[in-house]
Motif scaffolding. Structure first.
Motif, PDB file in Angstrom:
ATOM      1  N   GLN A 120     -38.067  15.039  47.103  1.00  0.00           N
ATOM      2  CA  GLN A 120     -37.210  16.029  47.778  1.00  0.00           C
ATOM      3  C   GLN A 120     -37.954  16.727  48.906  1.00  0.00           C
ATOM      4  OE1 GLN A 120     -36.145  18.620  44.539  1.00  0.00           O
ATOM      5  NE2 GLN A 120     -34.787  17.097  43.608  1.00  0.00           N
ATOM      6  N   ASN A 121     -39.280  16.751  48.805  1.00  0.00           N
ATOM      7  CA  ASN A 121     -40.097  17.438  49.807  1.00  0.00           C
ATOM      8  C   ASN A 121     -40.806  16.462  50.742  1.00  0.00           C
ATOM      9  OD1 ASN A 121     -40.176  20.532  49.335  1.00  0.00           O
ATOM     10  ND2 ASN A 121     -40.115  19.618  47.307  1.00  0.00           N
ATOM     11  N   GLY A 122     -40.354  15.211  50.731  1.00  0.00           N
ATOM     12  CA  GLY A 122     -40.883  14.205  51.658  1.00  0.00           C
ATOM     13  C   GLY A 122     -42.308  13.780  51.343  1.00  0.00           C
ATOM     14  N   ILE A 123     -42.681  13.894  50.063  1.00  0.00           N
ATOM     15  CA  ILE A 123     -44.045  13.544  49.653  1.00  0.00           C
ATOM     16  C   ILE A 123     -43.984  12.429  48.616  1.00  0.00           C
ATOM     17  CG2 ILE A 123     -45.978  14.443  48.254  1.00  0.00           C
ATOM     18  CD1 ILE A 123     -45.581  17.035  49.901  1.00  0.00           C
ATOM     19  N   GLN A 124     -44.995  11.571  48.672  1.00  0.00           N
ATOM     20  CA  GLN A 124     -45.107  10.489  47.697  1.00  0.00           C
ATOM     21  C   GLN A 124     -46.069  10.937  46.601  1.00  0.00           C
ATOM     22  OE1 GLN A 124     -46.026   6.984  50.072  1.00  0.00           O
ATOM     23  NE2 GLN A 124     -46.284   5.903  48.128  1.00  0.00           N
ATOM     24  N   LEU A 125     -45.682  10.805  45.359  1.00  0.00           N
ATOM     25  CA  LEU A 125     -46.560  11.228  44.259  1.00  0.00           C
ATOM     26  C   LEU A 125     -46.888  10.035  43.360  1.00  0.00           C
ATOM     27  CD1 LEU A 125     -47.110  14.380  42.665  1.00  0.00           C
ATOM     28  CD2 LEU A 125     -46.156  12.828  40.992  1.00  0.00           C
ATOM     29  N   GLU A 126     -48.182   9.847  43.158  1.00  0.00           N
ATOM     30  CA  GLU A 126     -48.638   8.794  42.256  1.00  0.00           C
ATOM     31  C   GLU A 126     -49.216   9.484  41.032  1.00  0.00           C
ATOM     32  OE1 GLU A 126     -51.705   4.984  42.414  1.00  0.00           O
ATOM     33  OE2 GLU A 126     -52.019   6.683  43.748  1.00  0.00           O
ATOM     34  N   SER A 127     -48.901   8.973  39.819  1.00  0.00           N
ATOM     35  CA  SER A 127     -49.433   9.646  38.628  1.00  0.00           C
ATOM     36  C   SER A 127     -50.243   8.684  37.767  1.00  0.00           C
ATOM     37  CB  SER A 127     -48.286  10.248  37.803  1.00  0.00           C
ATOM     38  OG  SER A 127     -47.396   9.246  37.405  1.00  0.00           O
ATOM     39  N   LYS A 128     -51.334   9.220  37.210  1.00  0.00           N
ATOM     40  CA  LYS A 128     -52.192   8.425  36.339  1.00  0.00           C
ATOM     41  C   LYS A 128     -52.680   9.295  35.190  1.00  0.00           C
ATOM     42  CE  LYS A 128     -54.127   5.559  40.054  1.00  0.00           C
ATOM     43  NZ  LYS A 128     -53.705   4.211  39.743  1.00  0.00           N
ATOM     44  N   GLN A 129     -52.860   8.658  34.027  1.00  0.00           N
ATOM     45  CA  GLN A 129     -53.455   9.353  32.873  1.00  0.00           C
ATOM     46  C   GLN A 129     -54.464   8.416  32.235  1.00  0.00           C
ATOM     47  OE1 GLN A 129     -53.148   8.606  29.304  1.00  0.00           O
ATOM     48  NE2 GLN A 129     -54.366  10.413  28.797  1.00  0.00           N
ATOM     49  N   THR A 130     -55.581   8.989  31.811  1.00  0.00           N
ATOM     50  CA  THR A 130     -56.568   8.193  31.078  1.00  0.00           C
ATOM     51  C   THR A 130     -57.280   9.077  30.060  1.00  0.00           C
ATOM     52  OG1 THR A 130     -58.579   6.861  31.232  1.00  0.00           O
ATOM     53  CG2 THR A 130     -58.319   8.580  32.891  1.00  0.00           C
ATOM     54  N   ASN A 131     -57.744   8.424  29.002  1.00  0.00           N
ATOM     55  CA  ASN A 131     -58.527   9.144  27.996  1.00  0.00           C
ATOM     56  C   ASN A 131     -60.029   8.988  28.237  1.00  0.00           C
ATOM     57  OD1 ASN A 131     -56.278  10.109  26.550  1.00  0.00           O
ATOM     58  ND2 ASN A 131     -55.990   8.094  25.640  1.00  0.00           N
ATOM     59  N   TYR A 132     -60.402   8.288  29.328  1.00  0.00           N
ATOM     60  CA  TYR A 132     -61.809   7.947  29.578  1.00  0.00           C
ATOM     61  C   TYR A 132     -62.380   8.688  30.787  1.00  0.00           C
ATOM     62  CZ  TYR A 132     -60.510   4.343  26.313  1.00  0.00           C
ATOM     63  OH  TYR A 132     -60.052   3.706  25.191  1.00  0.00           O
ATOM     64  N   GLU A 133     -63.519   9.295  30.596  1.00  0.00           N
ATOM     65  CA  GLU A 133     -64.152  10.090  31.650  1.00  0.00           C
ATOM     66  C   GLU A 133     -64.455   9.231  32.892  1.00  0.00           C
ATOM     67  OE1 GLU A 133     -67.836  11.799  30.347  1.00  0.00           O
ATOM     68  OE2 GLU A 133     -67.877  13.264  31.974  1.00  0.00           O
ATOM     69  N   GLY A 134     -65.080   8.043  32.657  1.00  0.00           N
ATOM     70  CA  GLY A 134     -65.454   7.181  33.784  1.00  0.00           C
ATOM     71  C   GLY A 134     -64.251   6.710  34.576  1.00  0.00           C
ATOM     72  N   GLU A 135     -63.140   6.513  33.885  1.00  0.00           N
ATOM     73  CA  GLU A 135     -61.932   6.063  34.579  1.00  0.00           C
ATOM     74  C   GLU A 135     -61.373   7.189  35.454  1.00  0.00           C
ATOM     75  OE1 GLU A 135     -58.915   4.308  32.033  1.00  0.00           O
ATOM     76  OE2 GLU A 135     -58.335   2.977  33.661  1.00  0.00           O
TER      77      GLU A 135
END
Ligand code: CA2
Length: 147
Positions: A42-57
């Motif tokens: 709605q605000n003209g922005i692209q949002l990518e989402s990620k989740q991980t349980n690993y610190e290095g990732e």
């Protein structure tokens, strides 16, 4: 070209809405990500989402964001309080960083009061529940408008 924001969630946040609703609410991470993606669009922005349980990732996602994203919203979970590696990775990133905590970490155990990530974050939102993610996004929208 639409600006791109990376929404990063750390360990155990994949359990949102599935356990501990008294502390973290009953909305799932998938719901949060979908809501934020809609709001971004709605605000003209692209949002990518990620989740991980690993610190290095998490470190690698932050490195990759240097090439792909103009800003980062991050809830590093428990790594907020322990990870110099995540702090160092965020130091390399040039754009604005908003740190989000669903709970008010200052009202909880003393080991949660300090965050390495806050030493780099430009803004920190705590204790607003999952609404904190939307507030972070709207804050970045405003920053992009002003610059
Ligand atoms: O309040 C926050 O957002 C935290 O980053 C959440 C972390 C905690 O270690 C930080 O101190 C504060 C824990 C995430 C655990 O997420 C769960 C969600 C639902 C059920 C169980 C765990």
């Amino acid at each position: 070209m639409a600006k791109k924001i990376l929404l990063l969630n750390g360990p155990n946040l994949n359990m949102l809405g599935k356990r501990d609703p008294n502390l973290y609410g009953d909305i799932t991470l998938k719901d949060v990500e979908e809501t934020c993606k809609k709001l971004a669009k709605q605000n003209g922005i692209q949002l990518e989402s990620k989740q991980t349980n690993y610190e290095g990732e998490l470190v690698e996602f932050i490195h990759a964001a240097k090439e792909t994203s103009e800003a980062i919203i991050i809830n590093p979970g428990a790594y907020s309080h322990t990870s110099v590696a995540i702090f160092d990775a965020l130091e390399i990133f040039r754009g604005p960083i908003v740190e989000v905590h669903i709970s008010n970490i200052h009202k909880r155990e003393s080991f949660r009061h300090f965050s390495y990530v806050s030493q780099r974050a430009d803004s920190v939102i705590v204790g607003c529940g999952v609404q904190g993610y939307e507030l972070a996004l709207l804050h970045l929208v405003q920053i992009f408008k002003d610059t």
